[in-house]
Design an enzyme around this catalytic site. Structure first.
Site, mmCIF file in Angstrom:
data_model
loop_
_atom_site.group_PDB
_atom_site.id
_atom_site.type_symbol
_atom_site.label_atom_id
_atom_site.label_comp_id
_atom_site.label_asym_id
_atom_site.label_seq_id
_atom_site.Cartn_x
_atom_site.Cartn_y
_atom_site.Cartn_z
ATOM 1 N N CYS A 133 1.203 -1.274 0.327
ATOM 2 C CA CYS A 133 -0.290 0.027 0.292
ATOM 3 C C CYS A 133 0.471 0.688 -0.032
ATOM 4 O O CYS A 133 0.987 2.035 1.488
ATOM 5 C CB CYS A 133 -0.492 -0.059 1.355
ATOM 6 S SG CYS A 133 -2.231 1.289 0.925
ATOM 7 N N CYS A 136 -0.206 4.347 2.470
ATOM 8 C CA CYS A 136 -0.515 4.049 3.764
ATOM 9 C C CYS A 136 1.368 4.691 4.168
ATOM 10 O O CYS A 136 1.889 4.530 5.203
ATOM 11 C CB CYS A 136 -0.423 2.564 4.386
ATOM 12 S SG CYS A 136 -1.971 1.875 2.824
ATOM 13 N N ASP A 137 2.457 3.577 3.299
ATOM 14 C CA ASP A 137 3.567 3.835 3.872
ATOM 15 C C ASP A 137 4.171 4.540 2.805
ATOM 16 O O ASP A 137 5.978 4.633 2.968
ATOM 17 C CB ASP A 137 3.752 2.011 3.899
ATOM 18 C CG ASP A 137 3.795 0.961 4.011
ATOM 19 O OD1 ASP A 137 2.627 1.786 5.589
ATOM 20 O OD2 ASP A 137 2.757 -0.218 4.301
#
Ligand code: NAP
Length: 314
Positions: A133, A136-137
């Site tokens: 993701c 997200c990261d």
């Protein structure tokens, strides 16, 4: 115990749209979601191919609006993880970890989850440089070098997103042609932070506590070498979340649920919509459309108006 008209499993665009349509038709509707609503779309930053939705609204915001809309029409939401669907006469019992729910129809809208690459080091370094993701990261990789594995829409879209953070983004794809849609490909080719490594597979992810390099192999020449990177983002497709019904509902070999044109599965009164369904195009718009069809068909089924005698799936 309350008997619902429609029980929806999954709160992504398919489930939320089914909730909206069912509750707007004054059906007693319950939506069961194990996490927060929105599903996989929450891991995307922008949506540029949902008609009428342009700059200014994030994918997760659209999901919040869909949730609000379903709630406003009367859909009840509950947080639980479903483990089974059991037919009991004309009623279906949906078994969850926290309790059982009963209703006349069920719509399975559990979606799909990222597929693993299946190489050495992948499990070991998940969360330590291996990610599924970018939204997200990505911020862990500011001014660092990352690799994106895959050549589909997800890989190219996420590679483009990663260029806002990383110094260099290598896109490693196993063939000489990308699968992603043309406009994404063009944008990626114009972006000078993106470096394509084609006809190439990743054979190992290496590091000491965190990812430091990957071993890549050119499929044409057989040449193998290490590439120094700080992160690996894997986008090699998805797998359906259908394990909990695989023994009772017909799926294809990969686990995607087979339905007829009314979205009804091999179990009467049980429908499927969205990415969990065997189909040609997996997009937010097709998921939302199928949710609407499934809810409308569920209403007809409850009223005895849905022709099921010519069922293609049984
Ligand atoms: P996908 O379209 O199935 O693409 C998967 C990619 O991973 C392909 O390029 C495939 O290579 C590669 N791959 C698969 N297994 C591999 C392996 N073992 N090793 C190396 N590479 C491997 O999956 P996706 O990109 O996650 O997209 C899923 C669905 O969501 C698609 O229908 C897509 O159109 C949709 N989607 C749409 C959008 C959008 O419209 N903005 C965004 C994201 C996703 P090959 O090409 O050689 O098969």
């Amino acid at each position: 115990m309350e008997v619902y008209d429609v029980m929806i499993i999954g709160g992504g665009p398919a489930g939320l749209s089914a909730g909206l349509y069912a509750s707007r038709s004054r059906l007693r509707t319950l939506l069961i979601e194990k996490d927060r609503t929105g599903g996989q779309v929450n891991t995307t930053e922008d949506l540029e191919n949902y008609p009428g939705i342009m700059d200014g609204i994030k994918a997760s915001q659209l999901m919040e609006r869909m949730t609000e809309q379903a709630k406003n029409f009367g859909t009840a939401f509950i947080k639980d993880k479903v483990t089974d669907i059991i037919p009991e006469g004309n009623i279906k019992v949906v078994k969850g970890e926290k309790g059982d729910y009963r209703g006349k129809t069920v719509i399975i809208a559990t979606g799909a989850t990222p597929r693993m690459l299946g190489v050495k080091g992948e499990k070991e370094f998940t969360g330590k440089g291996v990610s599924y993701c970018a939204t997200c990261d990505a911020n862990f990789f500011v001014d660092l070098d990352v690799a994106v594995v895959g050549g589909g829409d997800s890989a190219i879209e996420e590679a483009l997103y990663l260029t806002k953070f990383a110094e260099k983004v290598y896109v490693i794809h196993r063939r000489d042609r990308l699968r992603a849609t043309g406009s994404l490909q063009e944008r990626a080719k114009r972006n000078n932070k993106i470096h394509f490594i084609l006809n190439t597979v990743v054979s190992e992810i290496k590091g000491d506590g965190i990812v430091e390099k990957i071993t890549i192999r050119n499929k044409k020449t057989g040449e193998e070498k290490d590439l120094k990177i700080d992160g690996v983002f894997i986008f090699v497709g998805t797998q359906p979340i259908s394990d909990f019904v695989k023994d009772v509902i017909k799926t294809d070999d990969e686990g995607y649920i087979i339905t007829d044109e009314f979205m009804m599965t091999s179990m009467e009164g049980v429908f499927a919509a969205g990415d969990v369904r065997k189909k040609f195009l997996r997009q937010v718009i097709t998921a939302a459309a199928e949710g609407a069809i499934a809810a409308t068909a569920a209403e007809k089924y409850i009223n005895g108006e849905l022709k099921t005698e010519k069922r293609e799936v049984s």
